[in-house]
Scaffold this active site. Sequence first.
Site, mmCIF file in Angstrom:
data_model
loop_
_atom_site.group_PDB
_atom_site.id
_atom_site.type_symbol
_atom_site.label_atom_id
_atom_site.label_comp_id
_atom_site.label_asym_id
_atom_site.label_seq_id
_atom_site.Cartn_x
_atom_site.Cartn_y
_atom_site.Cartn_z
ATOM 1 N N LYS A 18 0.833 -1.214 0.000
ATOM 2 C CA LYS A 18 0.000 0.000 0.000
ATOM 3 C C LYS A 18 0.866 1.262 0.000
ATOM 4 O O LYS A 18 0.613 2.201 -0.762
ATOM 5 C CB LYS A 18 -0.926 -0.004 1.223
ATOM 6 C CG LYS A 18 -1.833 -1.211 1.302
ATOM 7 C CD LYS A 18 -2.702 -1.190 2.536
ATOM 8 C CE LYS A 18 -1.884 -1.339 3.808
ATOM 9 N NZ LYS A 18 -1.175 -2.618 3.880
ATOM 10 N N THR A 19 1.892 1.274 0.850
ATOM 11 C CA THR A 19 2.745 2.466 0.927
ATOM 12 C C THR A 19 3.462 2.707 -0.390
ATOM 13 O O THR A 19 3.543 3.847 -0.871
ATOM 14 C CB THR A 19 3.763 2.315 2.066
ATOM 15 O OG1 THR A 19 3.077 2.144 3.304
ATOM 16 C CG2 THR A 19 4.655 3.537 2.156
ATOM 17 N N ASP A 77 0.633 7.729 6.105
ATOM 18 C CA ASP A 77 0.951 6.304 6.066
ATOM 19 C C ASP A 77 0.657 5.637 7.405
ATOM 20 O O ASP A 77 0.876 6.221 8.467
ATOM 21 C CB ASP A 77 2.431 6.140 5.701
ATOM 22 C CG ASP A 77 2.787 4.701 5.394
ATOM 23 O OD1 ASP A 77 1.938 3.990 4.831
ATOM 24 O OD2 ASP A 77 3.920 4.294 5.705
ATOM 25 N N ASP A 78 0.151 4.391 7.308
ATOM 26 C CA ASP A 78 -0.016 3.543 8.498
ATOM 27 C C ASP A 78 -0.836 4.267 9.567
ATOM 28 O O ASP A 78 -0.359 4.520 10.690
ATOM 29 C CB ASP A 78 1.367 3.166 9.032
ATOM 30 C CG ASP A 78 1.372 1.774 9.631
ATOM 31 O OD1 ASP A 78 0.280 1.182 9.722
ATOM 32 O OD2 ASP A 78 2.453 1.301 10.013
ATOM 33 N N LYS A 88 -10.843 17.156 6.481
ATOM 34 C CA LYS A 88 -12.001 17.878 5.947
ATOM 35 C C LYS A 88 -11.801 19.388 5.944
ATOM 36 O O LYS A 88 -12.750 20.142 5.740
ATOM 37 C CB LYS A 88 -13.240 17.536 6.781
ATOM 38 C CG LYS A 88 -13.632 16.066 6.721
ATOM 39 C CD LYS A 88 -14.866 15.787 7.562
ATOM 40 C CE LYS A 88 -15.272 14.330 7.493
ATOM 41 N NZ LYS A 88 -16.479 14.036 8.322
ATOM 42 N N LYS A 126 5.228 -7.819 -0.750
ATOM 43 C CA LYS A 126 6.472 -7.504 -0.060
ATOM 44 C C LYS A 126 7.109 -8.768 0.515
ATOM 45 O O LYS A 126 8.317 -8.996 0.366
ATOM 46 C CB LYS A 126 6.203 -6.503 1.066
ATOM 47 C CG LYS A 126 7.460 -5.982 1.733
ATOM 48 C CD LYS A 126 7.120 -5.071 2.909
ATOM 49 C CE LYS A 126 6.394 -3.823 2.458
ATOM 50 N NZ LYS A 126 6.175 -2.880 3.598
#
Length: 743
Positions: free
Chosen positions: A548-549, A602-603, A630, A707
């Site tokens: 994802k990263t 991230d994370d 937002k 990974k």
Amino acid sequence: MVQLKVAKCPSDKLSLSNCLIVNENDLNAEKVKHVEVRTGGPKGFIFTTMVSDDIPQGSAGFSLIQRKWTSVSLNSYIDVIPYRFDESAYLSSITIEADFLQKSRPTQDAYDTDKMAAYFTDIFFDHAFSLGQQVPFGFHDKKLLLLVIKSMEVIDVGLLRAASESSSTNVSVGVLTRNTQVVFERAEGSTLTLTGGSKGKAIHQSIISRDWDFTKLGIGGLDKEFSNIVRRAFATRLFPADVVDKMGLKHVKGILLFGPPGTGKTLMARQIGTMLNTREPKIISGPEVLNKFVGESEANIRKLFAEAEEEQKRFGDNSALHLIIFDEFDAVCKSRYSYNVRTGVQDSVVNQLLAKIDGVEQLNNVLLIGMTNRRDLIDDALLRPGRLEVQVEIGLPDEEGRVQILKIHTAKMRENKVLADDVDLAELATQTKNFTGAEIEGLVRAAQSTAMNRFIKLTNNFEIDPDAAQKILVHREDFVQALECDIKPAFGPSDDNLDLYVANGIFRWGNHVQRILDDGRLLLQQTRVQDITSPITVLLEGPVGAGKTALAIQMALNSDFPFIKLCTPENMIGFVDSAKCQSIKKIFDDADKSDLSCIIVDDIERLLDYVAIGPRFSNTVLQALLVLLKKKLRKGRKLIIIGTTSCRDILEPMGMIEAFNTVIHVPNLSTKDHLMNALKEAQLFDSEELNEIEREVGQRRLWVGIKKAIMLAQMAVQTSKQDRVNKFLNLLEDEHCLRNSLD
């Protein structure tokens, strides 16, 4: 019209007044300030009147010099008619020729023209002057001078329409104001010694010097901001006090320049002081005001305003402008009653400053310019209209502005022909997105250093090529190296070495990967072209190790956005909740400085300190993230936020999933084809080994992140050639990534 008889001036003092002396029964000088005197010749003469009881009724007092100028004799009769000047007659500059009144008795004393100009303005303020008029002038205890008016120019109203243009109009008659530029010239053949800055040719504008330009001032990319400051802060000061009073105008008393470090706030403020024809600017840094002794900090503030206060008492609204430049303004003007450890000193300093600018005895002849990169720290009372009314953001320069800045900092090199022809400033401006002015200057210095380094021999004595002065040239490659190695913009791509996250590239092991990248490209394009008021947000969710990263960073790098920042738990290890919130908020604040920005959060579960047992998560950080996701964007600002998480089921009840516009699932490798595509791209096994792996996997169940799959393959290839395939399959089984279909 009144007919009066010409008489001598009643006293020497009145002879030096440059006025027509009248009796109050003949003329009310309060209502009739200026008159036209007609002596029977082809033209009249304009005089300022002064009432004296020493002059008989029916007479007008003329000094000897006035009688010579007007060619009238004693006891002759003149017609006196009230005269009214319009707004276009107020002088912006006046040039005066000076000589000794008694030429046979000269002196070697030097006459300071700056002091003469100030004194001339004080005693002859609001007096009428005509071209060719002769005026006796007593300057303190020095010998009397004879002044002759050589030229006069009036205020250019057009400056209000175009702040960067200036022109002037010569006139034959006009009125002196506090802002009139007075310039003295020595008469031809005179032995008079003149010194000081008011000697020579006249400057054409009363407030703004005619010959200023951004290149000479060393300012680039701030044309719009500079013009806005001139329009708001100086336009009303071009006109005399009575004109301003007629319109009910009030002068701007304060300007706040704010923006990121290095964008030119201090430079602009200092150069404003250089370009203005005002009293000598006072320049002070915020910390210089503070003093450990009780009352000294407040006294330092009072000293800054003392000269302006004294002049306003003498001349009221006709006082000249006093400029106070206040660097690091937030150091002493922090918001009151908002910090824990307090001595009350800063509160008192703010109160003293408020009292001077806009208190009971408010000053109208002061312009305060404050500079800060933390506008949020400034006390609100200072920011309201009537105080620091004009607030100008000095932001990052656009491409045209960067070209201007590059031209300024390479001017010497171009002039001396040490800049190679292959250096294209327009190309450099394109490559320096989100660079501040200071960073562009640093880039030029780095390129110069690289060019000079070619002529340094790395011996024990660091010898320099003796022909370096003739050979040295700064080439395009020097700027390229400076961009790649030396200078990184604070508001540019992240300094977290984003390329390391995708050093091995993106393994396109299935259609899922390309579809995710395509969706990201569409979202980035939407961010670039749409006029949005809130950030576009996308969440990449999936199992641990799914990549994802890497996908999020690849999306950001493909965007070519000038601002890319990675918000990661790695940079906040050990932070308490409040520090973590401030660190996250700073990233979002920095993004607000750029037109196009991308933030990778991230994370997220690690940022929230989520654990399955004990204290579950940080609600403080959660609420901060929900608000920032937002937040409303300023006009012209565009932002995309890419988040990653491995715990969608945990974030959903927190309301975090709903905060994202789009959620994209990033899956693990789940089929034999997925694994084989990934291994082929990794190029770790040969074709025979790949065929063997494909046969062994067969119909068995597979579930592994990309990974982990690549990491296990890299481990396996470290063994002997004949054992690599078996080792890889065993590792997959040991990690429970490969199972029999019945398991």
